[in-house]
Design a protein around this motif. Sequence first.
Motif, mmCIF file in Angstrom:
data_model
loop_
_atom_site.group_PDB
_atom_site.id
_atom_site.type_symbol
_atom_site.label_atom_id
_atom_site.label_comp_id
_atom_site.label_asym_id
_atom_site.label_seq_id
_atom_site.Cartn_x
_atom_site.Cartn_y
_atom_site.Cartn_z
ATOM 1 N N CYS A 1 -5.631 4.766 -6.972
ATOM 2 C CA CYS A 1 -6.105 3.548 -7.644
ATOM 3 C C CYS A 1 -6.805 3.845 -8.968
ATOM 4 O O CYS A 1 -7.556 3.001 -9.476
ATOM 5 N N HIS B 1 4.759 -1.786 -13.348
ATOM 6 C CA HIS B 1 5.336 -0.451 -13.166
ATOM 7 C C HIS B 1 6.864 -0.549 -13.200
ATOM 8 O O HIS B 1 7.463 -1.309 -12.434
ATOM 9 N N CYS C 1 2.054 6.500 -6.951
ATOM 10 C CA CYS C 1 0.829 7.124 -7.470
ATOM 11 C C CYS C 1 1.106 8.541 -7.967
ATOM 12 O O CYS C 1 1.820 9.318 -7.327
ATOM 13 N N PHE D 1 1.010 -0.490 -11.451
ATOM 14 C CA PHE D 1 1.459 -1.140 -10.216
ATOM 15 C C PHE D 1 0.642 -2.404 -9.959
ATOM 16 O O PHE D 1 1.188 -3.466 -9.639
ATOM 17 N N ASP D 2 -0.690 -2.312 -10.110
ATOM 18 C CA ASP D 2 -1.568 -3.450 -9.852
ATOM 19 C C ASP D 2 -1.266 -4.636 -10.760
ATOM 20 O O ASP D 2 -1.448 -5.796 -10.365
ATOM 21 N N CYS E 1 -0.978 3.737 -10.896
ATOM 22 C CA CYS E 1 -1.637 2.772 -10.010
ATOM 23 C C CYS E 1 -2.044 1.520 -10.780
ATOM 24 O O CYS E 1 -1.906 0.392 -10.283
ATOM 25 N N HIS F 1 0.844 -1.197 0.000
ATOM 26 C CA HIS F 1 0.000 0.000 0.000
ATOM 27 C C HIS F 1 0.883 1.253 0.000
ATOM 28 O O HIS F 1 0.603 2.225 -0.716
ATOM 29 N N LYS G 1 2.654 1.637 -3.446
ATOM 30 C CA LYS G 1 1.706 2.125 -4.454
ATOM 31 C C LYS G 1 1.420 3.605 -4.258
ATOM 32 O O LYS G 1 1.331 4.372 -5.231
ATOM 33 N N PRO H 1 -2.868 5.872 -2.219
ATOM 34 C CA PRO H 1 -2.966 5.811 -3.683
ATOM 35 C C PRO H 1 -4.394 6.061 -4.167
ATOM 36 O O PRO H 1 -5.354 5.705 -3.479
#
Length: 368
Positions: free
Chosen positions: A58, A71, A48, A66-67, A63, A41, A44, A56
């Motif tokens: 999201c 990234h 962000c 990253f998910d 983001c 968390h 991220k 973040p």
Amino acid sequence: MKQSLHPWFEQAWSELNLTNMPHAILLHGQTGIGKMDFALHLAKALICETSQATKPCCQCEACHWFDTGNHPDFLGIVPESQAHLLPHEEMAGDDGLDEKPKKGRKKVEDDSEKADKKASSVIKVEQIREALDGITTSPHRGIQRVVLINPVETLNPVSANTLLKTLEEPPESTLFILVSDRLDRIMPTIRSRCRLLALGRPSADLSLPWLATELASAGIKTSQAEIEKVLNEAGGAVMDARDRLLGLSGAGESAQDIAEPLLKALGEGSQINWLQTAEVIHKAPMSELLVTLERWTADLMSQQNAGQIRYYPSRRSSLEQCSKSARSHKLSDYWKILLNARRHELHALANRVQIEALLIRYQEIFKD
């Protein structure tokens, strides 16, 4: 993909200033409370790119990348056995983004000869060297790079010294997030170059409702008493308790499979059949065996001194009986033996020999 922070971490999160972070932060606390989730968390949030105050978001491209594990400025270093904890394509689903930076991916199609090989539970030297060699350049997106290492204590001396040299002269615009279950195992020189952030074990008032919600979401009906029992036996480690309740303890022997025969044997006190018990449990991870032994011994000492049982209240009868016949000074010595064994649990020693020796010493607690 919206990833919410666990409620027991909200206080620690509120104390962080994302605009004024040190070059290295070391998150530490009890195993099984979700420290890796907190670390991800944080990583991220640092990557962000939203202009909003809350990160973040999201929603931004950073983001999403990253998910999906794509990234270019995030590098996660974990043992092979924990690779599934890192962000990857499956986590994000169909996000509709066609343009994503593609990092080099390891080919798995032709890895049949490695398929049967047990995943390593330590961070290998090659992983650290490869990662640190690749952070000498500027971040790809010109903001900052984040390197996450978990758990730091599994680094061998060569890897630890390589990391230390990097922390002494950190690359510009690179932030390290280190995670540890055992702060005492980390080189003091590494600890001194990080800002330490202790993540505490959640209280039962937070853990029990959260576990109930998780089980309800999975469509599993479990009594409150069972949830409390499992949480107690997990030593308050809420994530471990969740995995056990959901049957997600992993391949091979689960924590429940390990604990049941061991606890039953320990409850026999001086009559323990140490040879038969070792035969049943010796293939289990040494770390899990030691944790169970530690918790049982802690309950014995607590029962003797204060009449209280923390970890195994469901086994109160056996604990009370054992505590009456256990010799206090031998029990204290046995506790020290277990603590020393924990310091060497990652060494390549034969589990069978170690567990037999510990069970023999346990039996001696009840002898004059």
